[in-house]
Design a protein around this motif. Structure first.
Motif, PDB file in Angstrom:
ATOM      1  N   PRO A  41      -4.830  -4.265  -5.455  1.00 11.37           N
ATOM      2  CA  PRO A  41      -5.460  -3.920  -4.171  1.00 11.37           C
ATOM      3  C   PRO A  41      -6.184  -5.111  -3.534  1.00 11.37           C
ATOM      4  O   PRO A  41      -7.387  -5.076  -3.278  1.00 11.37           O
ATOM      5  N   GLY A  42      -5.465  -6.172  -3.300  1.00 13.58           N
ATOM      6  CA  GLY A  42      -6.049  -7.354  -2.671  1.00 13.58           C
ATOM      7  C   GLY A  42      -4.929  -8.238  -2.142  1.00 13.58           C
ATOM      8  O   GLY A  42      -3.743  -7.952  -2.368  1.00 13.58           O
ATOM      9  N   ILE A  43      -5.306  -9.317  -1.459  1.00 15.65           N
ATOM     10  CA  ILE A  43      -4.310 -10.259  -0.946  1.00 15.65           C
ATOM     11  C   ILE A  43      -3.655 -10.966  -2.124  1.00 15.65           C
ATOM     12  O   ILE A  43      -4.336 -11.394  -3.059  1.00 15.65           O
TER      13      ILE A  43
ATOM     14  N   GLY B 213     -10.123   2.019   0.406  1.00 11.46           N
ATOM     15  CA  GLY B 213     -10.043   1.140   1.577  1.00 11.46           C
ATOM     16  C   GLY B 213      -8.925   1.648   2.473  1.00 11.46           C
ATOM     17  O   GLY B 213      -8.462   2.785   2.332  1.00 11.46           O
ATOM     18  N   ILE B 214      -8.513   0.803   3.405  1.00  5.94           N
ATOM     19  CA  ILE B 214      -7.284   1.085   4.162  1.00  5.94           C
ATOM     20  C   ILE B 214      -6.338  -0.071   3.892  1.00  5.94           C
ATOM     21  O   ILE B 214      -6.677  -1.229   4.163  1.00  5.94           O
ATOM     22  N   GLY B 215      -5.184   0.247   3.316  1.00  2.83           N
ATOM     23  CA  GLY B 215      -4.174  -0.774   3.065  1.00  2.83           C
ATOM     24  C   GLY B 215      -3.130  -0.712   4.159  1.00  2.83           C
ATOM     25  O   GLY B 215      -2.963   0.311   4.827  1.00  2.83           O
TER      26      GLY B 215
ATOM     27  N   ASN C 220       0.645  -6.956  -3.244  1.00  2.00           N
ATOM     28  CA  ASN C 220      -0.402  -6.116  -2.655  1.00  2.00           C
ATOM     29  C   ASN C 220       0.014  -4.641  -2.722  1.00  2.00           C
ATOM     30  O   ASN C 220       1.178  -4.301  -2.477  1.00  2.00           O
ATOM     31  N   ASP C 221      -0.937  -3.777  -3.043  1.00  2.00           N
ATOM     32  CA  ASP C 221      -0.608  -2.353  -3.248  1.00  2.00           C
ATOM     33  C   ASP C 221       0.029  -1.690  -2.019  1.00  2.00           C
ATOM     34  O   ASP C 221       1.015  -0.951  -2.141  1.00  2.00           O
ATOM     35  N   ALA C 222      -0.518  -1.965  -0.848  1.00  2.00           N
ATOM     36  CA  ALA C 222       0.032  -1.334   0.361  1.00  2.00           C
ATOM     37  C   ALA C 222       1.401  -1.915   0.716  1.00  2.00           C
ATOM     38  O   ALA C 222       2.285  -1.201   1.204  1.00  2.00           O
TER      39      ALA C 222
ATOM     40  N   THR D  74      -2.289   2.981   4.070  1.00  2.00           N
ATOM     41  CA  THR D  74      -2.709   3.857   2.973  1.00  2.00           C
ATOM     42  C   THR D  74      -4.200   4.123   3.144  1.00  2.00           C
ATOM     43  O   THR D  74      -4.995   3.192   3.263  1.00  2.00           O
TER      44      THR D  74
ATOM     45  N   GLU E 111     -11.965  -0.200   7.564  1.00  2.00           N
ATOM     46  CA  GLU E 111     -11.934   0.593   6.324  1.00  2.00           C
ATOM     47  C   GLU E 111     -13.325   1.032   5.870  1.00  2.00           C
ATOM     48  O   GLU E 111     -13.447   1.909   5.038  1.00  2.00           O
TER      49      GLU E 111
ATOM     50  N   HIS F 109      -8.931  -4.333   7.481  1.00  2.00           N
ATOM     51  CA  HIS F 109     -10.093  -5.199   7.715  1.00  2.00           C
ATOM     52  C   HIS F 109     -10.251  -5.580   9.185  1.00  2.00           C
ATOM     53  O   HIS F 109     -11.081  -6.423   9.519  1.00  2.00           O
TER      54      HIS F 109
ATOM     55  N   ALA G 197     -11.668  -6.903  -2.259  1.00  2.00           N
ATOM     56  CA  ALA G 197     -12.652  -6.107  -1.511  1.00  2.00           C
ATOM     57  C   ALA G 197     -13.197  -4.956  -2.349  1.00  2.00           C
ATOM     58  O   ALA G 197     -14.388  -4.657  -2.312  1.00  2.00           O
ATOM     59  N   ASN G 198     -12.314  -4.321  -3.140  1.00  4.62           N
ATOM     60  CA  ASN G 198     -12.763  -3.146  -3.900  1.00  4.62           C
ATOM     61  C   ASN G 198     -12.501  -3.292  -5.396  1.00  4.62           C
ATOM     62  O   ASN G 198     -12.454  -2.290  -6.110  1.00  4.62           O
TER      63      ASN G 198
ATOM     64  N   SER H  20      -8.131 -12.074  -2.662  1.00  2.00           N
ATOM     65  CA  SER H  20      -9.288 -11.283  -2.219  1.00  2.00           C
ATOM     66  C   SER H  20      -9.469 -10.091  -3.137  1.00  2.00           C
ATOM     67  O   SER H  20      -8.537  -9.688  -3.836  1.00  2.00           O
TER      68      SER H  20
ATOM     69  N   GLU I  39      -3.311  -6.717   5.862  1.00  2.00           N
ATOM     70  CA  GLU I  39      -4.754  -6.416   5.742  1.00  2.00           C
ATOM     71  C   GLU I  39      -5.352  -5.781   7.001  1.00  2.00           C
ATOM     72  O   GLU I  39      -6.451  -6.146   7.443  1.00  2.00           O
TER      73      GLU I  39
HETATM   74  C1  BGC Z   1      -7.752  -4.539   0.417  1.00  2.00           C
HETATM   75  C2  BGC Z   1      -6.256  -4.483   0.588  1.00  2.00           C
HETATM   76  C3  BGC Z   1      -5.699  -3.227  -0.057  1.00  2.00           C
HETATM   77  C4  BGC Z   1      -6.421  -1.998   0.465  1.00  2.00           C
HETATM   78  C5  BGC Z   1      -5.952  -0.729  -0.198  1.00  2.00           C
HETATM   79  C6  BGC Z   1      -8.365  -3.267   0.955  1.00  2.00           C
HETATM   80  O1  BGC Z   1      -9.740  -3.292   0.772  1.00  2.00           O
HETATM   81  O2  BGC Z   1      -8.287  -5.654   1.100  1.00  2.00           O
HETATM   82  O3  BGC Z   1      -5.659  -5.621   0.017  1.00  2.00           O
HETATM   83  O4  BGC Z   1      -4.330  -3.126   0.201  1.00  2.00           O
HETATM   84  O5  BGC Z   1      -7.809  -2.141   0.276  1.00  2.00           O
HETATM   85  O6  BGC Z   1      -6.168  -0.738  -1.571  1.00  2.00           O
END
Ligand code: BGC
Length: 246
Positions: free
Chosen positions: A67-69, A136-138, A106-108, A132, A164, A155, A79-80, A77, A152
């Motif tokens: 769940p990040g870049i 967060g929002i992916g 990346n998950d999304a 998603t 998000e 963000h 974020a969560n 990154s 992203e």
């Molecule tokens: C992250 C994204 C991720 C999304 C969903 C965001 O906070 O920056 O990379 O895809 O959450 O998990």
């Protein structure tokens, strides 16, 4: 046949299964292990080893959602997730830990590719934006089947707020919003995506998409907007797809 393996690394659980890419579905029972706390790269690698070890030995590649870049196998990154991920060469770390070729994504982006290949956006050309809605929002942006990674769009700053931190499903819960109130925030969010990108289709995923009947019809935008079709299979299937293509 040696099938690629997909791992979905989430905040509460780490899930994995071998994937049949002809079907876009699991080729064995999905296994789940609780996410370690703290979820440092090293602790997570150990869980991946246990998870993959529950299936017959294979040399096929493994795909992992993060769940990040993710840029060139390196996580940029968090974020969560645990801050220790930033700067980690996850491809190398997991390839060494599993003794198999591993590719992180990346998950999304993984979910988006899976929806385009097998799900709600199958056969759709033009610009598909998959979002998603979770902690967060992916987002995934796929144009004529080709992914533009790490978009992203969760963000984006709208009205001085990071989207998000105000429109995700977690904020719906935290702020005690009704479906109608949440749909109002989502309308603002998706209208911004419309204005910036003129998508042909928007797909809404994340766990809450199971309840899309409650809020999708209330989102007032021009663009066609539909629920994701693969639900919680999208991450694993998309990760395996990425690994097989890498
Ligand atoms: C992250 C994204 C991720 C999304 C969903 C965001 O906070 O920056 O990379 O895809 O959450 O998990």
């Amino acid at each position: 046949m040696d099938l690629p393996f997909g791992i979905d690394f989430g905040g509460t659980g780490i899930k994995g299964a071998p994937v049949d890419l002809a079907l876009g579905d699991f080729a064995g029972d999905r296994q789940k292990i609780k996410t370690p706390k703290p979820a440092t790269p090293k602790a997570v690698a150990k869980v991946f080893r246990e998870l993959v070890g529950r299936f017959p030995a294979s040399s096929a590649p493994v795909g992992v959602t993060v769940p990040g870049i993710v840029h060139g196998g390196v996580v940029w990154s968090a974020a969560n997730i645990d801050a220790a991920w930033v700067g980690t060469d996850a491809d190398s770390l997991f390839t060494a830990a599993l003794q198999r070729d591993v590719h992180v994504v990346n998950d999304a982006d993984a979910a988006g590719l899976a929806e385009v290949e097998y799900g709600a956006a199958k056969g759709r050309n033009g610009l598909v934006i998959v979002t998603t809605l979770g902690t967060g929002i992916g987002s995934a942006m796929v144009h004529d089947g080709v992914l533009v990674p790490n978009s992203e769009l969760g963000h984006l700053e709208i009205g001085g707020r990071v989207a998000e931190k105000w429109a995700s499903n977690v904020f719906r819960e935290q702020d005690g919003l009704s479906w109608k109130e949440w749909a109002k925030r989502l309308t603002t969010y998706y209208r911004t995506l419309e204005r910036l990108f003129s998508p042909d289709l928007i797909v809404v995923g994340g766990g809450v998409s199971k309840e899309s009947d409650q809020f999708l019809p209330l989102i007032a935008i021009e663009t066609e907007i539909v629920p994701a079709a693969l639900q919680n299979r999208a991450g694993i299937v998309g990760a395996a797809l990425v690994a097989s293509r890498a």
